[in-house]
Design a protein around this motif. Structure first.
Motif, PDB file in Angstrom:
ATOM      1  N   GLN A 163      30.488  -9.711  84.504  1.00 45.78           N
ATOM      2  CA  GLN A 163      31.237  -8.620  85.136  1.00 45.78           C
ATOM      3  C   GLN A 163      32.497  -9.125  85.821  1.00 45.78           C
ATOM      4  O   GLN A 163      33.565  -8.510  85.734  1.00 45.78           O
ATOM      5  CB  GLN A 163      30.344  -7.897  86.143  1.00 45.78           C
ATOM      6  N   TRP A 217      28.329   0.859  83.264  1.00 41.47           N
ATOM      7  CA  TRP A 217      29.445  -0.075  83.456  1.00 41.47           C
ATOM      8  C   TRP A 217      30.322  -0.145  82.214  1.00 41.47           C
ATOM      9  O   TRP A 217      31.552  -0.110  82.300  1.00 41.47           O
ATOM     10  CB  TRP A 217      28.894  -1.452  83.817  1.00 41.47           C
ATOM     11  N   ASN A 240      36.184  -7.942  84.731  1.00 36.87           N
ATOM     12  CA  ASN A 240      36.967  -7.203  85.716  1.00 36.87           C
ATOM     13  C   ASN A 240      38.317  -7.849  85.987  1.00 36.87           C
ATOM     14  O   ASN A 240      39.241  -7.205  86.508  1.00 36.87           O
ATOM     15  CB  ASN A 240      36.188  -7.048  87.023  1.00 36.87           C
ATOM     16  N   ALA A 295      23.453  -1.859  80.814  1.00 45.29           N
ATOM     17  CA  ALA A 295      24.844  -1.855  81.265  1.00 45.29           C
ATOM     18  C   ALA A 295      25.597  -0.611  80.808  1.00 45.29           C
ATOM     19  O   ALA A 295      26.825  -0.612  80.771  1.00 45.29           O
ATOM     20  CB  ALA A 295      25.555  -3.111  80.763  1.00 45.29           C
TER      21      ALA A 295
END
Length: 300
Positions: free
Chosen positions: A292, A266, A296, A263
């Motif tokens: 995620q 990200w 987010n 990851a």
């Protein structure tokens, strides 16, 4: 530091600090630092997230001698942690309590107790309602010296031995240091052998020395408080950036272990607020995609 002995140690510290008989079922380390106490003598600093069988969350952190800004920060973090527990469309009645446990190298406001536990109360000392949502617990490390003077090193309980270790960076000279103290010391020796962690400790030590020097110079030269605060903030930003990088690396490892996913890209796009809440969500999200989505939704 994620074997069964380490988890047992973290859970024990959390349970004793809370003092209500709650049973912690799991805990994880959000951040690990080794910070300077004196030149050449590094201190272990842990930031831990724990959860009990009812889903209540407990955050444990260590702090040097607190300032009024730290008390404001803890209140803010507590409110933010609580608000993050309410999912979109959720009901307030379903909110779970959050607990902050702060180990400090100083005393809580107004007394020299080893442990101070706070909830909302009125002028008569009555708590706001039967199930308060915000709990803040302060553990004052220097208080252990008063306890030793009163009862002697040989009569300390397990928790007090741990506090002695945290305060003095060495176990008290009792016949039996106790299982938890042995666990901490063995992990400390392992961390000491990690050159990358030790190098980071030296960088933080240098930054803190520069900060203290600049503040002292500004005071001697009679500079305005605004300039002093500007210097402090500049140093803080440098330290915060280093902490953000270490947090990213730790979360990357946790994601790799649980979801078998790299990851890196990200994580580098996330804000500090999003990174701070990621470890708690890793505990509850079954898939990387779910993690995620939850991250987010947090305002960056």
């Amino acid at each position: 530091m994620d074997d069964l002995d380490s988890m047992e140690m973290r859970n024990y510290i959390c349970e004793y600090s809370i003092g209500n008989g709650v049973k912690i079922v799991k805990s994880t380390i959000l951040n690990v630092e080794i910070l300077p106490d004196q030149l050449g003598n590094k201190k272990i600093i842990l930031d831990i997230l724990a959860e009990d069988s009812k889903g209540n969350l407990y955050n444990i952190e260590m702090q040097r001698a607190p300032t009024i800004a730290d008390y404001y920060r803890w209140e803010y973090y507590g409110a933010r942690n609580l608000s993050s527990r309410l999912k979109k469309g959720g009901k307030y009645i379903n909110l779970k309590p959050v607990y902050q446990i702060i180990f400090m190298r100083g005393y809580a406001y107004g007394n020299h107790n080893l442990i101070n536990r706070y909830i909302m109360r009125n002028d008569n000392g009555q708590q706001e309602h039967e199930n308060p949502l915000m709990h803040r617990i302060y553990v004052s490390l220097p208080a252990i010296d008063h306890i030793v003077a009163e009862k002697g090193k040989n009569n300390l309980n397990e928790f007090e031995k741990i506090i002695y270790l945290f305060e003095h960076n060495e176990p008290c000279d009792t016949i039996e240091p106790g299982k938890m103290v042995n666990v901490i010391m063995s992990r400390y020796k392992r961390m000491k052998q990690n050159k990358s962690i030790w190098t980071m400790a030296e960088k933080l030590e240098e930054a803190q020395m520069i900060e203290e020097s600049l503040i002292e110079i500004s005071r001697k030269e009679g500079l305005e408080e605004g300039i002093e605060k500007g210097i402090e903030r500049g140093i803080e930003q440098g330290i915060e950036q280093g902490k953000k990088e270490r947090t990213e690396e730790f979360i990357k490892q946790q994601i790799s272990l649980k979801y078998h996913t790299d990851a890196s890209a990200w994580l580098s796009s996330l804000s500090s607020d999003q990174l701070e809440q990621a470890p708690a969500l890793i505990l509850t999200c079954d898939t990387f995609e779910s993690l995620q989505q939850q991250i987010n939704q947090i305002q960056s």
